[in-house]
Design a protein around this motif. Sequence first.
Motif, PDB file in Angstrom:
ATOM      1  N   ALA A 140       7.213 117.018  80.239  1.00  0.00           N
ATOM      2  CA  ALA A 140       8.068 116.166  79.398  1.00  0.00           C
ATOM      3  C   ALA A 140       7.289 114.918  79.018  1.00  0.00           C
ATOM      4  N   GLN A 141       7.531 114.440  77.782  1.00  0.00           N
ATOM      5  CA  GLN A 141       6.903 113.217  77.321  1.00  0.00           C
ATOM      6  C   GLN A 141       7.573 112.003  77.964  1.00  0.00           C
ATOM      7  N   MET A 142       6.780 110.961  78.216  1.00  0.00           N
ATOM      8  CA  MET A 142       7.308 109.716  78.761  1.00  0.00           C
ATOM      9  C   MET A 142       7.833 108.846  77.616  1.00  0.00           C
ATOM     10  N   LEU A 143       8.554 107.795  77.977  1.00  0.00           N
ATOM     11  CA  LEU A 143       9.069 106.873  76.966  1.00  0.00           C
ATOM     12  C   LEU A 143       7.918 106.223  76.207  1.00  0.00           C
ATOM     13  N   ARG A 144       6.840 105.904  76.918  1.00  0.00           N
ATOM     14  CA  ARG A 144       5.630 105.353  76.314  1.00  0.00           C
ATOM     15  C   ARG A 144       4.502 105.555  77.317  1.00  0.00           C
ATOM     16  N   PRO A 145       3.265 105.561  76.873  1.00  0.00           N
ATOM     17  CA  PRO A 145       2.145 105.786  77.795  1.00  0.00           C
ATOM     18  C   PRO A 145       2.026 104.657  78.815  1.00  0.00           C
ATOM     19  N   PHE A 146       1.552 105.010  79.976  1.00  0.00           N
ATOM     20  CA  PHE A 146       1.275 104.012  81.019  1.00  0.00           C
ATOM     21  C   PHE A 146      -0.192 103.641  80.934  1.00  0.00           C
ATOM     22  N   THR A 147      -0.450 102.339  80.801  1.00  0.00           N
ATOM     23  CA  THR A 147      -1.807 101.826  80.729  1.00  0.00           C
ATOM     24  C   THR A 147      -2.084 100.990  81.971  1.00  0.00           C
ATOM     25  N   PHE A 148      -3.199 101.229  82.612  1.00  0.00           N
ATOM     26  CA  PHE A 148      -3.561 100.521  83.846  1.00  0.00           C
ATOM     27  C   PHE A 148      -4.150  99.166  83.486  1.00  0.00           C
ATOM     28  N   PRO A 152       1.049  97.251  89.068  1.00  0.00           N
ATOM     29  CA  PRO A 152       0.871  98.474  89.865  1.00  0.00           C
ATOM     30  C   PRO A 152       1.523  99.681  89.185  1.00  0.00           C
ATOM     31  N   LEU A 153       1.132 100.853  89.660  1.00  0.00           N
ATOM     32  CA  LEU A 153       1.751 102.099  89.236  1.00  0.00           C
ATOM     33  C   LEU A 153       2.609 102.620  90.389  1.00  0.00           C
ATOM     34  N   ILE A 154       3.879 102.901  90.119  1.00  0.00           N
ATOM     35  CA  ILE A 154       4.788 103.476  91.116  1.00  0.00           C
ATOM     36  C   ILE A 154       5.316 104.791  90.564  1.00  0.00           C
ATOM     37  N   VAL A 155       5.040 105.866  91.277  1.00  0.00           N
ATOM     38  CA  VAL A 155       5.516 107.201  90.914  1.00  0.00           C
ATOM     39  C   VAL A 155       6.334 107.720  92.085  1.00  0.00           C
ATOM     40  N   GLN A 156       7.549 108.199  91.798  1.00  0.00           N
ATOM     41  CA  GLN A 156       8.358 108.743  92.886  1.00  0.00           C
ATOM     42  C   GLN A 156       9.268 109.849  92.350  1.00  0.00           C
ATOM     43  N   TYR A 157       9.544 110.803  93.227  1.00  0.00           N
ATOM     44  CA  TYR A 157      10.465 111.893  92.902  1.00  0.00           C
ATOM     45  C   TYR A 157      10.885 112.550  94.205  1.00  0.00           C
ATOM     46  N   GLU A 158      11.920 113.404  94.125  1.00  0.00           N
ATOM     47  CA  GLU A 158      12.484 114.048  95.308  1.00  0.00           C
ATOM     48  C   GLU A 158      12.179 115.545  95.288  1.00  0.00           C
ATOM     49  N   PRO A 425      -5.176 106.238  80.532  1.00  0.00           N
ATOM     50  CA  PRO A 425      -3.717 106.205  80.340  1.00  0.00           C
ATOM     51  C   PRO A 425      -3.146 107.618  80.324  1.00  0.00           C
ATOM     52  N   PHE A 426      -1.889 107.735  80.757  1.00  0.00           N
ATOM     53  CA  PHE A 426      -1.207 109.034  80.720  1.00  0.00           C
ATOM     54  C   PHE A 426       0.117 108.877  79.999  1.00  0.00           C
ATOM     55  N   SER A 427       0.569 109.961  79.366  1.00  0.00           N
ATOM     56  CA  SER A 427       1.749 109.865  78.504  1.00  0.00           C
ATOM     57  C   SER A 427       2.771 110.966  78.762  1.00  0.00           C
ATOM     58  N   ALA A 428       2.535 111.842  79.741  1.00  0.00           N
ATOM     59  CA  ALA A 428       3.478 112.935  80.003  1.00  0.00           C
ATOM     60  C   ALA A 428       3.471 113.268  81.492  1.00  0.00           C
ATOM     61  N   ILE A 447       8.940 106.637  87.023  1.00  0.00           N
ATOM     62  CA  ILE A 447       7.629 105.994  86.911  1.00  0.00           C
ATOM     63  C   ILE A 447       7.863 104.582  86.408  1.00  0.00           C
ATOM     64  N   SER A 448       7.287 103.606  87.111  1.00  0.00           N
ATOM     65  CA  SER A 448       7.509 102.213  86.751  1.00  0.00           C
ATOM     66  C   SER A 448       6.308 101.394  87.209  1.00  0.00           C
ATOM     67  N   ASP A 449       6.277 100.139  86.774  1.00  0.00           N
ATOM     68  CA  ASP A 449       5.274  99.195  87.264  1.00  0.00           C
ATOM     69  C   ASP A 449       5.920  98.048  88.035  1.00  0.00           C
ATOM     70  N   ASP A 450       7.216  98.222  88.368  1.00  0.00           N
ATOM     71  CA  ASP A 450       7.940  97.197  89.122  1.00  0.00           C
ATOM     72  C   ASP A 450       8.484  97.827  90.406  1.00  0.00           C
ATOM     73  N   ARG A 451       8.089  97.285  91.539  1.00  0.00           N
ATOM     74  CA  ARG A 451       8.468  97.868  92.831  1.00  0.00           C
ATOM     75  C   ARG A 451       9.972  97.757  93.066  1.00  0.00           C
ATOM     76  N   ASN A 452      10.567  96.649  92.706  1.00  0.00           N
ATOM     77  CA  ASN A 452      12.004  96.464  92.932  1.00  0.00           C
ATOM     78  C   ASN A 452      12.825  97.449  92.107  1.00  0.00           C
ATOM     79  N   THR A 453      12.401  97.682  90.870  1.00  0.00           N
ATOM     80  CA  THR A 453      13.125  98.638  90.026  1.00  0.00           C
ATOM     81  C   THR A 453      13.054 100.039  90.616  1.00  0.00           C
ATOM     82  N   ALA A 454      11.876 100.409  91.110  1.00  0.00           N
ATOM     83  CA  ALA A 454      11.726 101.736  91.711  1.00  0.00           C
ATOM     84  C   ALA A 454      12.566 101.871  92.981  1.00  0.00           C
TER      85      ALA A 454
END
Length: 599
Positions: A140-148, A152-158, A425-428, A447-454
Amino acid sequence: MDLRFFLLLAFGLLCFSRVSVCEHVEDDVDVEDELDLDLPGADDDEELEDDEATPTPKAPPVPNVTYKAPEPMGEHFFAESFDRGTLDGWVLSSAKKEDTDEEIAKYDGKWSVEEMKDSKLPGDKGLVLKSRAKHHAISAQMLRPFTFTDKPLIVQYEVNFQAGIDCGGAYVKLLTQTPDLDLDHFVDKTGYTIMFGPDKCGEDYKLHFILRHKNPKTGEFEEKHAKKPDADLRTYYTDKKTHLYTLVVNPDNSFQVLVDQTVVNSGNLLTDMTPPINPPAEIEDPDDHKPEDWDERPRIQDPDAAKPEDWDEDAPPQIPDADAVKPDGWLDDEPEYIGDPDAAKPDDWDEDMDGEWEAPQVPNPACEAAPGCGAWKRPMVDNPNYKGKWKPPMIDNPNYQGVWKPRKIPNPDYFEDLQPFRMAPFSAVGLELWSMTSDIFFDNFFISDDRNTAERWANDGWGLKKAAEGAAEPGLATQMLSAAEERPWLWVVYVLTVALPLILIIVFCCTGKKKTAASPAEYKKTDEVQPDVKEDEKAEEEEEKTEEDEDKAEEEESSPAAENGEEEEQEEESEEKDNTKSEDNVLRTSPRNRKVRKD
């Protein structure tokens, strides 16, 4: 001493049981309180219960949890809970895998959006891998590409392995943004920036964190693997519970891998990746070769040594014992084994096909009472003259030059990248998997760059799921019985925990020793007041003397007055002396003034 030990053991077991029960009760209360807060319909259920209340008491109802889909509340690049019940926005790959048999090359594994088989949250849906022994690919495509950059990069799933896992993966790929990225042809060779997630085959339990680093000199991408976690990962694959997998990569090149919000692996991209991000500055010269006369032997045989003249290499290691004597009663003419006299040739025995029939051998009964049968032989003993083959002694090699190594030269491919965090950068987001087990449940990708949001997303999704699973878990007694069924030796622990305290109580309450008069030897072992035997005897003698003096005084009362006067004075003086002695005796017998006696 042994009784005290068993008492302490029983007390510890009881305390442990009480603590376990209390913790279980507290956890249940906390879960129910948490489930009843801020959930739609909870107040309505309470009103209905009040209206329909009856005088007869009822058991407390099981908490009815209403699922509410998590909603992203801050900066994010991708969020998917699958609660719409469809695969809208996801693309199934229609490609074929290269270098694979045609029968299994196609990505034809089935995907479905559905609830878990044993869901504790009605309405909570996820992405389920439905086929076994097939290739699966979906993205699936992301809302917009993530650029480093500087965040930080936070990736999480169950993930929930509903049927366990024999051999297969549940990792996610963050697909690199390229002009030719085509999700419809997503395959194993599609470029990715990071691969992260669980993977298992046999007894090898892995939790991947792999990044593709671009070589600044050649422009080629190289896979770099994070070190293996030290934690035991087995439970996450076998308990059939939903687990939250989180990857955090920071701009300072540090990273963390978490499971259920607990760190299981951490490190630095510069020091904890294999192979390392930066190549060595020097390498071994491929054109350098070891000289033919290079001697790497640290020790050699002494060339000047000679074999002694009396060295016999032909002497056997063992010889017959010359001092041995044949035991009396040895039956030389009796064989050790004889043919079974009771055996008979089978009726279907064919001598042309099977050969001449012979009775099976059995021990000779005549040898049972004898020390032995057959030809007697002397036992073998070690040969004192045996020396073996002669070898010259070893000495230090005077020509030893050490272990040869090729010389070092500057690495022509050397580079130094001090910011490996700045990846492509990655986009999907994609799942490209092969599994021998079906019904792998995926949910709540974020996927986010904010720890509190994640963390807020995790608490709204996985946190509620964890609370519901905890509320539905069996009680302590049921867990203990289930554990005892799997490990029967636990019954011994349970019996000892209950029976041992009862036995000790009976021993302490129903038995005991009657207290008897203590002997002087026993007094020495206590702090009780101890009578002084010798001083008591002296006091009795003094009392007897006093009585004798009084008797004499009565007899002398008939004497003249002068003599009476003198005698009275003498009696008064003796009485004063006696009183002084008695007071001294009392002081001596007092525990405070008594000196320690020597044995």
